[in-house]
Motif scaffolding. Structure first.
Motif, PDB file in Angstrom:
ATOM      1  N   ARG A  90      -8.373   0.923  -1.192  1.00 46.61           N
ATOM      2  CA  ARG A  90      -8.656  -0.428  -1.668  1.00 46.61           C
ATOM      3  C   ARG A  90      -8.018  -1.489  -0.776  1.00 46.61           C
ATOM      4  O   ARG A  90      -8.176  -2.682  -1.022  1.00 46.61           O
ATOM      5  CB  ARG A  90      -8.157  -0.591  -3.100  1.00 46.61           C
ATOM      6  CG  ARG A  90      -8.806   0.375  -4.094  1.00 46.61           C
ATOM      7  CD  ARG A  90      -8.198   0.285  -5.476  1.00 46.61           C
ATOM      8  NE  ARG A  90      -8.419  -1.009  -6.105  1.00 46.61           N
ATOM      9  CZ  ARG A  90      -7.910  -1.358  -7.289  1.00 46.61           C
ATOM     10  NH1 ARG A  90      -7.145  -0.496  -7.962  1.00 46.61           N
ATOM     11  NH2 ARG A  90      -8.153  -2.544  -7.802  1.00 46.61           N
ATOM     12  N   ILE A 131       0.254  -0.830  -9.100  1.00 45.61           N
ATOM     13  CA  ILE A 131       0.301  -0.075  -7.847  1.00 45.61           C
ATOM     14  C   ILE A 131       1.325   1.052  -7.940  1.00 45.61           C
ATOM     15  O   ILE A 131       1.163   2.110  -7.326  1.00 45.61           O
ATOM     16  CB  ILE A 131       0.630  -1.025  -6.683  1.00 45.61           C
ATOM     17  CG1 ILE A 131      -0.570  -1.942  -6.399  1.00 45.61           C
ATOM     18  CG2 ILE A 131       1.037  -0.258  -5.414  1.00 45.61           C
ATOM     19  CD1 ILE A 131      -0.295  -3.015  -5.363  1.00 45.61           C
ATOM     20  N   TYR A 132       2.373   0.852  -8.739  1.00 46.94           N
ATOM     21  CA  TYR A 132       3.472   1.812  -8.794  1.00 46.94           C
ATOM     22  C   TYR A 132       3.504   2.632 -10.070  1.00 46.94           C
ATOM     23  O   TYR A 132       4.477   3.345 -10.320  1.00 46.94           O
ATOM     24  CB  TYR A 132       4.805   1.080  -8.583  1.00 46.94           C
ATOM     25  CG  TYR A 132       5.062   0.795  -7.122  1.00 46.94           C
ATOM     26  CD1 TYR A 132       5.698   1.717  -6.305  1.00 46.94           C
ATOM     27  CD2 TYR A 132       4.614  -0.389  -6.544  1.00 46.94           C
ATOM     28  CE1 TYR A 132       5.907   1.471  -4.957  1.00 46.94           C
ATOM     29  CE2 TYR A 132       4.815  -0.648  -5.189  1.00 46.94           C
ATOM     30  CZ  TYR A 132       5.461   0.288  -4.405  1.00 46.94           C
ATOM     31  OH  TYR A 132       5.659   0.048  -3.069  1.00 46.94           O
ATOM     32  N   ASP A 139      -4.286  -3.743 -11.921  1.00 46.00           N
ATOM     33  CA  ASP A 139      -3.914  -2.325 -11.940  1.00 46.00           C
ATOM     34  C   ASP A 139      -2.557  -2.130 -11.269  1.00 46.00           C
ATOM     35  O   ASP A 139      -2.363  -2.553 -10.119  1.00 46.00           O
ATOM     36  CB  ASP A 139      -4.960  -1.478 -11.190  1.00 46.00           C
ATOM     37  CG  ASP A 139      -6.345  -1.566 -11.820  1.00 46.00           C
ATOM     38  OD1 ASP A 139      -6.416  -1.783 -13.040  1.00 46.00           O
ATOM     39  OD2 ASP A 139      -7.342  -1.422 -11.087  1.00 46.00           O
ATOM     40  N   GLU A 175      -6.321   6.960  -3.147  1.00 44.26           N
ATOM     41  CA  GLU A 175      -7.360   6.059  -3.648  1.00 44.26           C
ATOM     42  C   GLU A 175      -6.895   4.603  -3.567  1.00 44.26           C
ATOM     43  O   GLU A 175      -7.688   3.699  -3.278  1.00 44.26           O
ATOM     44  CB  GLU A 175      -7.728   6.421  -5.089  1.00 44.26           C
ATOM     45  CG  GLU A 175      -8.483   7.730  -5.233  1.00 44.26           C
ATOM     46  CD  GLU A 175      -9.795   7.719  -4.461  1.00 44.26           C
ATOM     47  OE1 GLU A 175     -10.514   6.687  -4.516  1.00 44.26           O
ATOM     48  OE2 GLU A 175     -10.096   8.733  -3.794  1.00 44.26           O
ATOM     49  N   LEU A 176      -5.608   4.365  -3.840  1.00 43.37           N
ATOM     50  CA  LEU A 176      -5.055   3.021  -3.745  1.00 43.37           C
ATOM     51  C   LEU A 176      -5.220   2.469  -2.332  1.00 43.37           C
ATOM     52  O   LEU A 176      -5.646   1.329  -2.139  1.00 43.37           O
ATOM     53  CB  LEU A 176      -3.578   3.033  -4.139  1.00 43.37           C
ATOM     54  CG  LEU A 176      -2.794   1.747  -3.867  1.00 43.37           C
ATOM     55  CD1 LEU A 176      -3.219   0.648  -4.835  1.00 43.37           C
ATOM     56  CD2 LEU A 176      -1.290   1.997  -3.965  1.00 43.37           C
ATOM     57  N   ARG A 177      -4.889   3.298  -1.341  1.00 44.93           N
ATOM     58  CA  ARG A 177      -4.955   2.827   0.047  1.00 44.93           C
ATOM     59  C   ARG A 177      -6.385   2.572   0.499  1.00 44.93           C
ATOM     60  O   ARG A 177      -6.606   1.813   1.440  1.00 44.93           O
ATOM     61  CB  ARG A 177      -4.248   3.834   0.964  1.00 44.93           C
ATOM     62  CG  ARG A 177      -2.732   3.828   0.769  1.00 44.93           C
ATOM     63  CD  ARG A 177      -2.032   4.845   1.618  1.00 44.93           C
ATOM     64  NE  ARG A 177      -0.592   4.856   1.311  1.00 44.93           N
ATOM     65  CZ  ARG A 177       0.191   5.903   1.428  1.00 44.93           C
ATOM     66  NH1 ARG A 177      -0.315   7.064   1.840  1.00 44.93           N
ATOM     67  NH2 ARG A 177       1.465   5.833   1.127  1.00 44.93           N
ATOM     68  N   VAL A 206      -2.335   7.577  -4.803  1.00 45.65           N
ATOM     69  CA  VAL A 206      -1.974   6.724  -3.670  1.00 45.65           C
ATOM     70  C   VAL A 206      -3.083   6.712  -2.616  1.00 45.65           C
ATOM     71  O   VAL A 206      -3.339   5.678  -1.981  1.00 45.65           O
ATOM     72  CB  VAL A 206      -0.624   7.175  -3.060  1.00 45.65           C
ATOM     73  CG1 VAL A 206      -0.278   6.324  -1.842  1.00 45.65           C
ATOM     74  CG2 VAL A 206       0.486   7.064  -4.095  1.00 45.65           C
ATOM     75  N   ASN A 223       0.828  -1.220   0.000  1.00 44.06           N
ATOM     76  CA  ASN A 223       0.000   0.000   0.000  1.00 44.06           C
ATOM     77  C   ASN A 223       0.860   1.268   0.000  1.00 44.06           C
ATOM     78  O   ASN A 223       0.396   2.348   0.341  1.00 44.06           O
ATOM     79  CB  ASN A 223      -0.980   0.010   1.178  1.00 44.06           C
ATOM     80  CG  ASN A 223      -0.290   0.088   2.523  1.00 44.06           C
ATOM     81  OD1 ASN A 223       0.927  -0.005   2.610  1.00 44.06           O
ATOM     82  ND2 ASN A 223      -1.069   0.251   3.581  1.00 44.06           N
ATOM     83  N   ARG A 224       2.105   1.097  -0.382  1.00 43.55           N
ATOM     84  CA  ARG A 224       3.051   2.194  -0.619  1.00 43.55           C
ATOM     85  C   ARG A 224       3.325   3.047   0.618  1.00 43.55           C
ATOM     86  O   ARG A 224       3.622   4.234   0.502  1.00 43.55           O
ATOM     87  CB  ARG A 224       2.589   3.055  -1.802  1.00 43.55           C
ATOM     88  CG  ARG A 224       2.607   2.277  -3.113  1.00 43.55           C
ATOM     89  CD  ARG A 224       2.272   3.086  -4.339  1.00 43.55           C
ATOM     90  NE  ARG A 224       3.083   4.301  -4.473  1.00 43.55           N
ATOM     91  CZ  ARG A 224       3.092   5.050  -5.571  1.00 43.55           C
ATOM     92  NH1 ARG A 224       2.346   4.713  -6.616  1.00 43.55           N
ATOM     93  NH2 ARG A 224       3.835   6.137  -5.635  1.00 43.55           N
ATOM     94  N   VAL A 230      -0.790   6.714 -10.513  1.00 47.53           N
ATOM     95  CA  VAL A 230      -1.633   6.155  -9.452  1.00 47.53           C
ATOM     96  C   VAL A 230      -1.906   7.191  -8.363  1.00 47.53           C
ATOM     97  O   VAL A 230      -0.984   7.873  -7.887  1.00 47.53           O
ATOM     98  CB  VAL A 230      -0.967   4.908  -8.834  1.00 47.53           C
ATOM     99  CG1 VAL A 230      -1.676   4.479  -7.546  1.00 47.53           C
ATOM    100  CG2 VAL A 230      -0.967   3.764  -9.828  1.00 47.53           C
ATOM    101  N   ARG A 247       0.653  -5.416  -8.827  1.00 46.98           N
ATOM    102  CA  ARG A 247      -0.626  -5.148  -9.479  1.00 46.98           C
ATOM    103  C   ARG A 247      -1.770  -5.631  -8.605  1.00 46.98           C
ATOM    104  O   ARG A 247      -1.736  -6.768  -8.112  1.00 46.98           O
ATOM    105  CB  ARG A 247      -0.681  -5.837 -10.855  1.00 46.98           C
ATOM    106  CG  ARG A 247       0.277  -5.255 -11.875  1.00 46.98           C
ATOM    107  CD  ARG A 247       0.206  -5.983 -13.198  1.00 46.98           C
ATOM    108  NE  ARG A 247       0.683  -7.360 -13.075  1.00 46.98           N
ATOM    109  CZ  ARG A 247       1.965  -7.719 -13.153  1.00 46.98           C
ATOM    110  NH1 ARG A 247       2.912  -6.800 -13.349  1.00 46.98           N
ATOM    111  NH2 ARG A 247       2.298  -8.979 -13.042  1.00 46.98           N
TER     112      ARG A 247
END
Length: 295
Positions: free
Chosen positions: A130, A117-118, A115, A126-128, A124, A95-96, A122, A111
């Protein structure tokens, strides 16, 4: 987060297959590049998270070396290995969270449902959303039990009481905490016991319905009774959530996980179904670690 010029210019030597009869850990300690031993049972699963030849450096010190693994959908996957082997670094890369460290650089990709991740584009935040994250030490916010659970919805602008009430109850039930706190939802979360606080953090994580739930040693600060409740909870969440958990506890990994990956010195050594890893590993190095001969 891009690699340094020195790293970009350095070609990775061709990986060698791990030899079950020799000592791959000694070869790794000498700096040799080795292929991971991945069981067929993993390859047959549908992956939600794909980690592809992932490398990570803290400054000039490389912490992860060409880690590749697929995390199966709806299953519990445990990362095991000695302290400092890169388990938590790998987990926090998903989750970076490692973005917060200025000296970190990476190469390779991860991915989530296809999708990247890096990818440079992206979002970040919105990524987190998920992913849910549960840390070693419980970290409830200094607010009520109720507001802790619905926090993710609040910051997304959801203020309908009916929706918040429904998510709060569903999440607390999912975290096996509802019956213990349903009559004191307005109480400060910091007044809960350590085990209850950790289950509250799990309720907060699943309230946003994450695609992957990340757990970094979630029981390390808990007593045996609270640990048992968290392990029971992980078992109950299996199927509904894809869980990636870091643990130092071999017994815990064998009890709660479907798949287990053994890491050493920043490398994935062996990865397969938990029953096979613990009873019939392909590599002697894995057997030696599982049985306590080193580590």
């Amino acid at each position: 987060m891009s690699e340094t010029p020195d790293q970009a210019a350095t070609e990775t030597p061709a990986a060698k297959p791990l030899d079950p009869e020799n000592d791959p850990l000694a070869a790794i300690a000498r700096g040799e590049t080795m292929e991971s031993e991945v069981h067929e049972s993993v390859r047959n699963e549908e992956a939600v998270l794909e980690i592809d030849t992932f490398r990570l450096w803290y400054g000039q010190a490389q912490a992860l070396h060409d880690v590749s693994m697929d995390v199966p959908k709806g299953q519990v996957t445990a990362l095991i290995g000695p302290s400092g082997c890169g388990k938590s670094t790998l987990l926090r890369s998903v989750n970076r969270l490692n973005d917060l460290i200025d000296i970190v650089s990476i190469k390779g990709d991860m991915r989530l449902r296809g999708d990247s991740i890096y990818d440079a584009g992206v979002d970040v935040i919105e990524l987190r959303k998920r992913m849910g994250m549960v840390f070693q030490k419980s970290n409830p916010f200094p607010m009520s039990i109720y507001e802790n659970v619905v926090y993710a919805l609040r910051i997304d602008g959801e203020n309908r009481k009916s929706v918040l009430d429904e998510v709060c109850e569903k999440s607390l039930r999912g975290a096996a905490l509802w019956d213990e706190v349903k009559d004191r939802l307005d109480d400060l979360a910091l007044g809960l016991s350590g085990g209850q606080q950790q289950r509250l953090c799990i309720a907060r994580a699943i309230a946003a319905e994450p695609e992957v739930l990340l757990m970094d040693e979630p029981c390390s600060a808990l007593d045996p009774i609270a640990t048992g409740k968290i392990e029971d909870l992980i078992t109950e969440l299996r199927g509904e959530y894809t869980i990636l958990i870091v643990t130092h506890n071999m017994q815990q990994a064998s009890r709660v996980s479907d798949f287990t990956a053994f890491m050493y010195l920043g490398r994935m050594i062996e990865y397969g179904a938990t029953l096979d890893i613990f009873t019939n590993p392909h590599l002697k190095a894995t057997e030696d670690y599982i049985t306590g001969r080193f580590g």
